[in-house]
Design an enzyme around this catalytic site. Structure first.
Site, PDB file in Angstrom:
ATOM      1  CD  GLU A 165      -2.559  -1.280   0.159  1.00  0.00           C
ATOM      2  OE1 GLU A 165      -3.207  -2.747   0.001  1.00  0.00           O
ATOM      3  OE2 GLU A 165      -3.091  -0.381  -0.674  1.00  0.00           O
ATOM      4  CB  CYS A 221     -11.893  -5.914 -17.869  1.00  0.00           C
ATOM      5  SG  CYS A 221     -13.106  -4.989 -18.173  1.00  0.00           S
TER       6      CYS A 221
HETATM    7  C1  LIG Z   1      -8.108   3.003  -6.791  1.00  0.00           C
HETATM    8  C2  LIG Z   1      -8.103   3.523  -5.315  1.00  0.00           C
HETATM    9  C3  LIG Z   1      -7.997   2.762  -4.310  1.00  0.00           C
HETATM   10  N1  LIG Z   1      -7.939   3.278  -3.132  1.00  0.00           N
HETATM   11  C4  LIG Z   1      -7.568   2.291  -1.940  1.00  0.00           C
HETATM   12  C5  LIG Z   1      -8.657   1.071  -1.821  1.00  0.00           C
HETATM   13  C6  LIG Z   1      -7.566  -0.061  -1.175  1.00  0.00           C
HETATM   14  O1  LIG Z   1      -7.777   0.281   0.317  1.00  0.00           O
HETATM   15  C7  LIG Z   1      -6.297   0.291  -1.588  1.00  0.00           C
HETATM   16  C8  LIG Z   1      -5.699  -0.414  -2.719  1.00  0.00           C
HETATM   17  O2  LIG Z   1      -5.686  -1.805  -2.332  1.00  0.00           O
HETATM   18  P1  LIG Z   1      -5.136  -2.863  -3.268  1.00  0.00           P
HETATM   19  O3  LIG Z   1      -6.399  -3.848  -3.567  1.00  0.00           O
HETATM   20  O4  LIG Z   1      -3.980  -3.569  -2.164  1.00  0.00           O
HETATM   21  O5  LIG Z   1      -4.295  -2.252  -4.385  1.00  0.00           O
HETATM   22  O6  LIG Z   1      -6.296   1.911  -2.115  1.00  0.00           O
HETATM   23  C9  LIG Z   1      -8.110   4.542  -2.727  1.00  0.00           C
HETATM   24  O7  LIG Z   1      -7.940   5.103  -1.597  1.00  0.00           O
HETATM   25  N2  LIG Z   1      -8.231   5.228  -3.832  1.00  0.00           N
HETATM   26  C10 LIG Z   1      -8.325   5.030  -5.108  1.00  0.00           C
HETATM   27  O8  LIG Z   1      -8.518   5.752  -6.033  1.00  0.00           O
HETATM   28 ZN    ZN Z   2     -13.129  -4.696 -20.339  1.00  0.00          ZN
END
Ligand SMILES: Cc1cn([C@H]2C[C@H](O)[C@@H](COP(=O)(O)O)O2)c(=O)[nH]c1=O
Ligand code: ZN
Ligand code: ADP
Length: 289
Positions: A165, A221
């Protein structure tokens, strides 16, 4: 060896259980002949050059010549590495990080994992993949506190640091620089390259110029099953940071990043109109009196 975080419920193995702790990392000396910059006569006689951590990339070498050349200070540790794993959500970033950390640990290297304490989706003190695989970690608000939290002696003996993260750590660039350039660590970073609007997320892209390797993973997708490069947000919130899983996000291809938004908007309108019809029906129904 994996350093467990200090968890209330889990026993944290005593450091003496880790054989790597009995191994002191010898201060690394570079035979002068291999040192690329020193040309001064005063250094030529020295068989070993004791290298000290870089202070500010200041170069200075003591020379016999009247004009003193800049003094060179270089790190005394083997040079580190930085490996970056990026991609949309559900691409397998945490899975890849977890596998690499396991592999390093199986090879006898001492490892530790850090993740942002903003990620509270599954378990606070573990990195957890969307498939449920997990490893203990240090859940921290920033990276700069890690060395103090784990202990300076333990930090000095770490070989590999995993970061998950990474988009949530504002001090990512400085930490990676110091850990790899000065402290000789192998740093493996996993994080989103883009947010739900496909904008650069946090400092993840800033460390690309520092990296030994960059891997962009893809998901499938959710609309057509083709390779997904982007993350679509299903809800109407517009803040950049919004913690969530499949309830809030879905990976999509380029076509469905745009069409998908239209589909989600149309679905939202249909659902809203249906709820309005239901409410008005219930209000008109004699049962409601
Ligand atoms: C696209 C996006 C994601 N997030 C947050 C959502 C999740 O808690 C993490 C990413 O988790 P991963 O599955 O380990 O990649 O980030 C966000 O805060 N803002 C966004 O635009
Ligand atoms: Zn697609
Ligand atoms: N649309 C999807 N495409 C790819 N994997 C998906 C999808 N939805 C769920 N998954 C699951 O998510 C796992 C990846 O989880 P994880 O490593 O935590 O991804 P990331 O850290 O990139 O979000 C995959 O192994 C797969 O089982």
């Amino acid at each position: 060896m994996l350093f467990m975080c200090k968890m209330n419920s889990l026993f944290v193995p005593a450091l003496s259980n880790f054989p790597s702790f009995s191994k002191q990392i010898p201060p690394s000396y570079l035979p002068f002949s291999e040192y690329p910059f020193c040309t001064s006569s005063s250094l030529k006689n020295s068989h070993f050059l004791h290298l000290k951590p870089l202070s500010s990339f200041a170069c200075s070498m003591s020379t016999s010549s009247k004009v003193s050349a800049p003094r060179m200070e270089v790190s005394r540790l083997p040079s580190g590495e930085i490996h970056v794993i990026i991609g949309p959500m559900f691409a397998g970033k945490t899975t890849a990080l977890l596998r690499r950390i396991q592999s390093e640990s199986n090879n006898g290297r001492s490892v530790a994992i850090i993740k942002s304490n903003k990620d509270t989706r599954y378990e606070l003190d573990s990195i957890v993949t969307h498939d449920g695989a997990k490893l203990s970690c240090w859940a921290l608000p920033d990276l700069s506190s890690f060395r103090e939290k784990i202990g300076v002696d333990v930090y000095d003996k770490l070989d590999v640091i995993g970061i998950d993260e990474a988009q949530f750590f504002e001090d990512l660039y400085g930490f990676c620089c110091k850990a790899a350039d000065h402290d000789g660590k192998t740093v493996i970073v996993a994080g989103l390259d883009g947010d739900y609007m496909r904008r650069s997320f946090g400092s993840v892209l800033d460390i690309i110029p520092l990296a030994d390797s960059v891997t962009k993973l893809t998901a499938r997708c959710e609309f057509c099953g083709k390779r997904a490069f982007f993350t679509l947000r299903k809800t109407e919130q517009t803040q950049t940071e919004l913690i969530g899983g499949p309830d809030v996000y879905m990976p999509v291809c380029r076509l469905h990043y745009f069409n998908g938004q239209a589909v989600i908007e149309a679905a939202r309108i249909v659902l809203e109109s249906q709820s309005i019809k239901r409410d008005s029906y219930l209000e008109a129904s004699p049962l409601s009196n």
